[in-house]
Design a protein around this motif. Structure first.
Motif, short mmCIF file in Angstrom:
data_model
loop_
_atom_site.label_atom_id
_atom_site.label_comp_id
_atom_site.label_asym_id
_atom_site.label_seq_id
_atom_site.Cartn_x
_atom_site.Cartn_y
_atom_site.Cartn_z
N GLN A 1 0.82 -1.21 0.00
CA GLN A 1 0.00 0.00 0.00
C GLN A 1 0.86 1.26 0.00
N LEU A 2 1.90 1.24 0.81
CA LEU A 2 2.76 2.42 0.92
C LEU A 2 3.58 2.64 -0.34
N GLU A 3 4.00 1.59 -1.00
CA GLU A 3 4.72 1.74 -2.26
C GLU A 3 3.84 2.43 -3.30
N GLN A 4 2.56 2.10 -3.29
CA GLN A 4 1.62 2.71 -4.23
C GLN A 4 1.36 4.18 -3.91
N LEU A 5 1.46 4.55 -2.63
CA LEU A 5 1.18 5.92 -2.22
C LEU A 5 2.37 6.87 -2.37
N ARG A 6 3.56 6.31 -2.59
CA ARG A 6 4.78 7.13 -2.56
C ARG A 6 4.75 8.28 -3.56
N THR A 7 4.23 8.06 -4.74
CA THR A 7 4.28 9.10 -5.77
C THR A 7 3.12 10.07 -5.70
N VAL A 8 2.16 9.84 -4.81
CA VAL A 8 0.99 10.73 -4.76
C VAL A 8 0.93 11.55 -3.47
N LEU A 9 1.82 11.28 -2.52
CA LEU A 9 1.83 12.02 -1.26
C LEU A 9 3.08 12.88 -1.15
N PRO A 10 2.99 14.01 -0.43
CA PRO A 10 4.21 14.77 -0.11
C PRO A 10 5.17 13.85 0.66
N ILE A 11 6.45 13.98 0.40
CA ILE A 11 7.43 13.05 0.98
C ILE A 11 7.41 13.05 2.50
N ALA A 12 7.18 14.21 3.14
CA ALA A 12 7.16 14.25 4.61
C ALA A 12 5.97 13.45 5.15
N SER A 13 4.80 13.59 4.52
CA SER A 13 3.62 12.84 4.95
C SER A 13 3.81 11.35 4.73
N TRP A 14 4.37 11.01 3.57
CA TRP A 14 4.59 9.59 3.26
C TRP A 14 5.58 8.96 4.24
N THR A 15 6.65 9.68 4.55
CA THR A 15 7.65 9.17 5.49
C THR A 15 7.03 8.96 6.87
N THR A 16 6.13 9.85 7.27
CA THR A 16 5.43 9.69 8.54
C THR A 16 4.60 8.40 8.53
N MET A 17 3.90 8.14 7.44
CA MET A 17 3.11 6.91 7.32
C MET A 17 4.00 5.67 7.44
N VAL A 18 5.11 5.71 6.72
CA VAL A 18 6.04 4.58 6.74
C VAL A 18 6.52 4.30 8.16
N ASN A 19 6.87 5.35 8.87
CA ASN A 19 7.42 5.16 10.22
C ASN A 19 6.35 4.83 11.25
N ASP A 20 5.11 5.27 11.01
CA ASP A 20 4.01 4.80 11.86
C ASP A 20 3.88 3.28 11.73
N MET A 21 3.98 2.78 10.49
CA MET A 21 3.92 1.34 10.28
C MET A 21 5.06 0.63 11.02
N HIS A 22 6.28 1.12 10.85
CA HIS A 22 7.42 0.50 11.52
C HIS A 22 7.25 0.49 13.04
N ASP A 23 6.77 1.62 13.59
CA ASP A 23 6.58 1.71 15.05
C ASP A 23 5.57 0.67 15.54
N GLU A 24 4.47 0.54 14.82
CA GLU A 24 3.43 -0.41 15.23
C GLU A 24 3.95 -1.85 15.15
N ILE A 25 4.70 -2.15 14.10
CA ILE A 25 5.25 -3.50 13.95
C ILE A 25 6.24 -3.79 15.07
N ALA A 26 7.14 -2.83 15.35
CA ALA A 26 8.14 -3.03 16.40
C ALA A 26 7.49 -3.20 17.76
N SER A 27 6.46 -2.39 18.04
CA SER A 27 5.76 -2.47 19.31
C SER A 27 5.06 -3.82 19.46
N ARG A 28 4.39 -4.25 18.40
CA ARG A 28 3.69 -5.54 18.45
C ARG A 28 4.68 -6.70 18.52
N ALA A 29 5.82 -6.57 17.83
CA ALA A 29 6.84 -7.61 17.87
C ALA A 29 7.36 -7.83 19.29
N ALA A 30 7.51 -6.73 20.06
CA ALA A 30 7.98 -6.86 21.44
C ALA A 30 6.98 -7.65 22.28
#
Length: 359
Positions: free
Chosen positions: A35-64
């Motif tokens: 989903q995020l790969e598809q959104l990369r070219t349509v979102l401002p880079i700062a907003s897209w990077t925030t989305m990406v890192n929200d995903m990483h944070d949730e995965i890391a938190s759940r992994a713990a």
């Protein structure tokens, strides 16, 4: 952890938070990744990077949490004392790409328990393996909770930080710079807050460290030649390609981090550090140029090619020479590298001034 509401539909983070197994967590990561790969070219880079890192944070938190459950099922029992799972590097700055590797650690309570060392040795290794299973490549520099250097009690961390502050050679200063971007992910937040206080106290107690960090900061590879042309790799498999990470991204990160630490700015995000620096010195056009250059660097990092091998995402971090034929992209890159050179020269002058005062 920071959260943001998006104008565009983003990945379903709720399903990550309630993933019942490592298999489900891996599936959700793959779905969100697409989903995020598809959104990369349509979102401002700062907003897209925030989305990406929200995903990483949730995965890391759940992994713990899943790591705790898996260890308990294996007979280790629950965590014997509180802990904080934290991240460093680009994860600490919330600037990870979709294929960033692991940069994490553990802060353990100083409470006594006979099983503490045994449990968290197993926990660190298990969590690192679990994150690899989900798709995060292990850090080649071994900045991971599986390594004893990055898995310590709060008191041992205090001693480690003090030790780094007393050694001004390259590696200890580099470790301190990595640690300065620490950010809490899961567990007991008060341990991360106490760690931050230790870090800030150590910085205040060691004014010479600021010069050592500056010395490390001004050391980076040449990116523009005397004619203002982009310098690409000369040899090896990436000959003719441009090193986005170490050519433009890391020099900006390190320079802005140094200036933020000098001003006592606590944010770890490079963009937020720039915002605070701009507020402190609103008349300095260099910070505005740095912001534009940094957004370009984020865009280039997001655009480099990546691979998926055995379910693990990775990237070389190089921009292929074919992309450098794009005139718009090349103009943006040169503009960013010009800013890198300006800030680099400004910091070099500051270093020479500081070192002359010591004579």
């Amino acid at each position: 952890m920071e959260r943001m509401k998006y104008a565009e539909p983003g990945p379903d983070l709720e399903s990550i938070r309630y993933a019942a197994s490592r298999e489900h967590l891996k599936e959700r990561r793959q779905e969100c990744q697409t989903q995020l790969e598809q959104l990369r070219t349509v979102l401002p880079i700062a907003s897209w990077t925030t989305m990406v890192n929200d995903m990483h944070d949730e995965i890391a938190s759940r992994a713990a949490i899943l790591c705790e459950l898996e260890l308990e099922a294996a007979g280790y029992g629950p965590p014997p004392v509180p802990y904080a799972f934290v991240v460093f590097g680009s994860s600490g700055r919330r600037e990870s790409t979709l294929w960033s590797d692991q940069d994490n650690g553990l802060i353990l309570s100083d409470e006594e328990h006979e099983d503490k060392e045994m449990y968290f040795h197993a926990f660190g290794r298990h969590l690192s393996h679990l994150l690899e299973y989900v798709g995060y490549e292990k850090c080649k520099g071994k900045v991971m909770c599986s390594e004893s250097q990055w898995r310590k009690t709060l008191e041992d961390w205090r001693l480690q930080l003090a030790s780094w502050h007393q050694d001004f050679s390259w590696e200890p200063v580099r470790s301190l710079m990595i640690a300065s971007d620490m950010r809490f992910i899961a567990g007991e937040p008060s341990l991360a807050l106490a760690w931050k206080r230790c870090f800030e106290h150590s910085m205040n107690e060691s004014p010479e460290m600021a010069t050592a960090i500056l010395r490390n900061t001004v050391r980076h590879k040449a990116t523009l030649n005397v004619l203002g042309q982009v310098v690409t790799e000369r040899f090896g498999e990436h000959a003719g390609d441009f090193d986005v990470k170490y050519g433009v991204y890391i020099p900006l990160v390190n320079s802005i981090r140094y200036m933020a630490l000098q001003e006592g700015i606590r944010e770890t995000s490079t963009l937020k550090r720039l915002e605070r620096l701009t507020l402190l010195d609103g008349g300095n056009m260099l910070f505005e140029n740095c912001q534009r250059a940094f957004l370009t660097a984020l865009s280039l990092r997001a655009a480099v090619s990546h691979t998926v091998k055995n379910g693990i995402y990775s990237s070389s971090g190089y921009l292929p020479q074919s992309e450098l034929k794009n005139k718009t992209l090349l103009y943006q890159l040169r503009d960013s590298l010009t800013t890198v050179r300006r800030i680099h020269r400004a910091l070099q002058r500051r270093l020479r001034f500081v070192e002359r005062r010591k004579l």
